[in-house]
Design an enzyme around this catalytic site. Structure first.
Site, PDB file in Angstrom:
ATOM      1  N   GLY A  71     -21.835  47.652   5.196  1.00  0.00           N
ATOM      2  CA  GLY A  71     -23.145  47.026   5.079  1.00  0.00           C
ATOM      3  C   GLY A  71     -23.456  46.138   6.260  1.00  0.00           C
ATOM      4  N   ASP A  72     -24.573  45.413   6.159  1.00  0.00           N
ATOM      5  CA  ASP A  72     -24.977  44.529   7.246  1.00  0.00           C
ATOM      6  C   ASP A  72     -23.925  43.460   7.528  1.00  0.00           C
ATOM      7  OD1 ASP A  72     -27.357  45.845   7.681  1.00  0.00           O
ATOM      8  OD2 ASP A  72     -28.504  44.584   6.310  1.00  0.00           O
ATOM      9  N   ILE A  75     -21.259  44.948   9.836  1.00  0.00           N
ATOM     10  CA  ILE A  75     -21.798  45.073  11.192  1.00  0.00           C
ATOM     11  C   ILE A  75     -21.854  43.708  11.873  1.00  0.00           C
ATOM     12  CG2 ILE A  75     -23.781  45.804  12.563  1.00  0.00           C
ATOM     13  CD1 ILE A  75     -24.459  47.713  10.205  1.00  0.00           C
ATOM     14  N   GLU A  77     -19.956  41.135  11.324  1.00  0.00           N
ATOM     15  CA  GLU A  77     -18.593  40.721  11.692  1.00  0.00           C
ATOM     16  C   GLU A  77     -18.123  41.409  12.965  1.00  0.00           C
ATOM     17  OE1 GLU A  77     -15.103  40.163   9.377  1.00  0.00           O
ATOM     18  OE2 GLU A  77     -16.237  40.019   7.519  1.00  0.00           O
ATOM     19  N   GLU A 282     -26.018  35.866   5.111  1.00  0.00           N
ATOM     20  CA  GLU A 282     -24.900  35.043   4.643  1.00  0.00           C
ATOM     21  C   GLU A 282     -25.062  33.613   5.162  1.00  0.00           C
ATOM     22  OE1 GLU A 282     -22.789  36.178   2.518  1.00  0.00           O
ATOM     23  OE2 GLU A 282     -23.332  38.303   2.650  1.00  0.00           O
TER      24      GLU A 282
END
Length: 343
Positions: A71-72, A75, A77, A282
């Site tokens: 997931g986003d 990506i 990370e 996040e």
């Protein structure tokens, strides 16, 4: 003399998208091998920064390509792992997450890992802008603050996996009555804004939260953020702005919106109220914060045939250089295949 194969590392989240990537990882490796890469895979773990640390290691080890599958968050990370490096590998993505905002912006096939992997064989890439926050945090899609951005912290992971973006929408409706204004000072390329806002969005692409009209004129490679300030906390007015956004991005001309292009900015709260910063969905720290756009920082594989011309700011010289680069890569691949046949 046999040419050395380029090295590719697939970094994949085994739990993303109901574990769809685990079922396809062997075929993905075969596809990349067919494109001339010596390919290996790394399965992320629950350990903090698992994907980030592996991406940094692979970049430092000289891998030419990293494929981020997940997931986003995965990506993000991987980008954080290679962004500080002097020599950065190319990146490709295989989206298997909930909203897949970055894949939407790059027109990478969603829900079909093998089709996404085949895109690498088209040799189409964009040198993408990325955002830098604080000293060592990077983001690829959006930085945000305000009441509604809190929903990404409060939707349980299992609910995200099971119901996808519907879970965010449901939580967003629940939070609407609690939206409030906060006083801020924001310095940007063209001056300073000081006033009350309910939401702040700093976008790199046009796709945010599954919507592709929040920043309708965003370019992927021009070195500019799209700064959007929502100057109302009235629930009826916010719903109206959302409706305008869905109707082709008409919200950008509304008096309750500040819509600014800037290479960098600083957000400073003017009250004691905590302002949490959301980076790519996040929690990324608290304001005050300085954000900088790193122009053309990472080369991503993308489906440029499907990306609107307005979203890429290439001049004639750059287009010619890309065409020559593509031709050279095709020649390299053909030579590699010939050498393999002879062997």
């Amino acid at each position: 003399m046999k040419r050395r194969k380029k090295k590719a590392r697939v970094i994949y989240n085994p739990t993303s998208g109901q574990e769809i990537i685990k079922k396809n990882i062997a075929d993905i490796l075969d596809i990349l091998e067919g494109f001339g890469y010596e390919t290996s895979a790394f399965q992320t773990t629950p350990e903090k920064d698992s994907a980030k640390n592996e991406a940094r290691r692979a970049g430092q080890a000289g891998f030419e390509l990293i494929v981020a599958a997940g997931g986003d968050g995965t990506i993000n990370e991987v980008v954080n792992g290679i962004a500080p490096l002097k020599h950065r590998p190319r990146l490709a993505i295989i989206p298997t997450g909930t909203t897949n905002d970055f894949a939407r912006a790059l027109k990478v096939p969603r829900g079909n890992p093998l089709e996404a992997a085949h895109l690498i064989g088209k040799h189409q890439t964009i040198h993408m802008d990325i955002g830098k926050a604080y000293e060592d945090s990077y983001f690829i899609n959006i930085a945000a603050a305000g009441s509604l951005t809190e929903l990404t912290y409060s939707v349980p992971s299992q609910l995200k996996t099971t119901f996808g973006y519907l879970a965010y929408l449901a939580k967003g409706v629940e939070l609407l009555p609690r939206v409030s204004n906060v006083p801020v000072k924001i310095r940007h390329d063209h001056g300073e804004f000081e006033g009350d806002v309910s939401m702040i969005f700093v976008a790199l692409t046009n796709s945010v939260g599954g919507f592709e009209q929040l920043a309708p004129d965003a370019k992927l490679d021009d070195g500019m953020f799209t700064l959007i300030l929502v100057k109302t906390a009235n629930m009826i007015e916010i719903v109206h702005l959302i409706r305008l956004m869905i109707q082709g991005g008409k919200h950008i001309d509304d008096r309750r919106i500040e819509y600014i292009k800037t290479n960098e900015l600083t957000i400073t709260p003017l009250s004691d109220q905590r302002m949490m910063i959301n980076l790519d969905g996040e929690y990324g720290g608290d304001a005050p914060i300085h954000l900088e756009n790193l122009k053309n920082h990472i080369e991503f594989f993308a489906n440029t045939d499907e990306i609107a011309d307005e979203a890429i700011s290439l001049d004639e010289a750059e287009l010619k250089a890309l065409a020559e680069k593509f031709a050279n890569e095709v020649e390299d691949l053909e030579q590699y295949e010939e050498a393999s046949d002879e062997a």
